[in-house]
Design an enzyme around this catalytic site. Sequence first.
Site, PDB file in Angstrom:
ATOM      1  N   ARG A 199       0.838  -1.197   0.000  1.00  0.00           N
ATOM      2  CA  ARG A 199       0.000   0.000   0.000  1.00  0.00           C
ATOM      3  C   ARG A 199       0.876   1.251   0.000  1.00  0.00           C
ATOM      4  NH1 ARG A 199      -2.037  -3.592   3.890  1.00  0.00           N
ATOM      5  NH2 ARG A 199      -4.143  -4.400   3.450  1.00  0.00           N
ATOM      6  N   LYS A 224      -2.125  -1.707   7.636  1.00  0.00           N
ATOM      7  CA  LYS A 224      -3.476  -1.156   7.711  1.00  0.00           C
ATOM      8  C   LYS A 224      -4.396  -2.010   8.563  1.00  0.00           C
ATOM      9  CE  LYS A 224      -7.376   0.113   4.736  1.00  0.00           C
ATOM     10  NZ  LYS A 224      -7.881   0.157   3.339  1.00  0.00           N
ATOM     11  N   HIS A 282      -3.294   3.401  -6.373  1.00  0.00           N
ATOM     12  CA  HIS A 282      -3.747   2.163  -5.731  1.00  0.00           C
ATOM     13  C   HIS A 282      -4.005   1.054  -6.746  1.00  0.00           C
ATOM     14  CE1 HIS A 282      -5.148   0.096  -2.153  1.00  0.00           C
ATOM     15  NE2 HIS A 282      -6.182  -0.366  -2.837  1.00  0.00           N
ATOM     16  N   ARG A 285      -1.549  -1.737  -6.924  1.00  0.00           N
ATOM     17  CA  ARG A 285      -1.730  -2.868  -5.995  1.00  0.00           C
ATOM     18  C   ARG A 285      -2.593  -3.938  -6.661  1.00  0.00           C
ATOM     19  NH1 ARG A 285      -1.602  -4.636  -0.654  1.00  0.00           N
ATOM     20  NH2 ARG A 285      -3.540  -5.234   0.349  1.00  0.00           N
ATOM     21  N   HIS A 308      -3.819  -9.275   2.702  1.00  0.00           N
ATOM     22  CA  HIS A 308      -5.271  -9.415   2.760  1.00  0.00           C
ATOM     23  C   HIS A 308      -5.653 -10.522   3.739  1.00  0.00           C
ATOM     24  CE1 HIS A 308      -5.018  -7.359  -1.216  1.00  0.00           C
ATOM     25  NE2 HIS A 308      -6.098  -6.783  -0.753  1.00  0.00           N
ATOM     26  N   TYR A 317      -9.450  -7.342  -5.453  1.00  0.00           N
ATOM     27  CA  TYR A 317      -8.217  -6.743  -5.953  1.00  0.00           C
ATOM     28  C   TYR A 317      -7.602  -7.551  -7.097  1.00  0.00           C
ATOM     29  CZ  TYR A 317      -7.828  -3.339  -2.171  1.00  0.00           C
ATOM     30  OH  TYR A 317      -8.041  -2.297  -1.319  1.00  0.00           O
TER      31      TYR A 317
END
Length: 339
Positions: A199, A224, A282, A285, A308, A317
């Site tokens: 990220r 995160k 982003h 990613r 994740h 994603y």
Amino acid sequence: MATIRKLRGRWQAQVRRRGMKPRAKSFDSKADAEKWARELETQVDRFGMAPDTKILETTTLGQLLARYQLEVSPTKRGFTQESQRIDVLRRHDLSHRTLIGLAQQDIVSFRDERLRAVAPSTALRELAILSHTIEVAIRDWGMPLAKNVVKLVRRPVVRNERSRRLAGDEEQRLLDGCDAGKIVFLKTIVILAIETGMRRGEILGLEWNDISHNRRVISLSMTKNGTSREVPLSPRAFQALSDWRELADANESAVFPMQPGALEQAWRRLLTRTGIKNLRFHDLRHEAVSRLFERGLNVIEVSSISGHKELRMLKRYTHLSVDDLVSRLGEASPVAAHA
């Protein structure tokens, strides 16, 4: 059962239970009196006694938010952004509501009002802060609330899934555009994002001590989702970091001395130079996670790299190349070959 009666122009609710002193309170409306009585009876059933609700009558939601902002938010990686959202919440009329008077309908009205002013994702984040603030107040601060009213409210539906991947020569154009810019380490940032799927905040928070050159691994102590993880470096990513290390200030502990806002501006300028449209930082990613699957890594391996925790989020994603999937399936199945 509670007794509700009209007394001298106001509605009085009285709750009597064996083993506790009777509790009574007056309200302007019958509905408010019934609501207070129900909540008190729920608390008696839950705790075996009637908690002292005086603190709920004098404490506002804004005061809870201020304490949360001071004690809880600083422990989070996204403290700056969350603190800004809390400032918005504290300026809202909802923050003046006392906890005793905070109702489910108040949260519904807040949600609907915010949805008329901001994107659903913003309203969702604000509701999440409100919910966690009340949850912390109940679990850690001893607030005698019977329930978290925010959890009773339907959350906004956020449809922000993106399938944008790098196409054609876009990757090379990005890298050439970095070379033409003034930020010498921007190319390294872009390569690192594409190769690792880290990220933006994780990349900008890197320090040289986080990188093991012997193991070719980056150690992230806080991410995160609140957990640490190790990110393996591809030869390309490792070489890009090594090249930048030779040019970087030896006295600087940060790998990339840059703030998120500055990177956002640099990214917009890069897209302008290269003529690339509708590409967010982003999205790199997304690109990285998809490439990891295309290289043959399984879900567990990819999630350990990307960080994740839920397969549902990982699927969002991941946008695999159909052409690549066709080649991996083979030219023909054994049944078709013998047909």
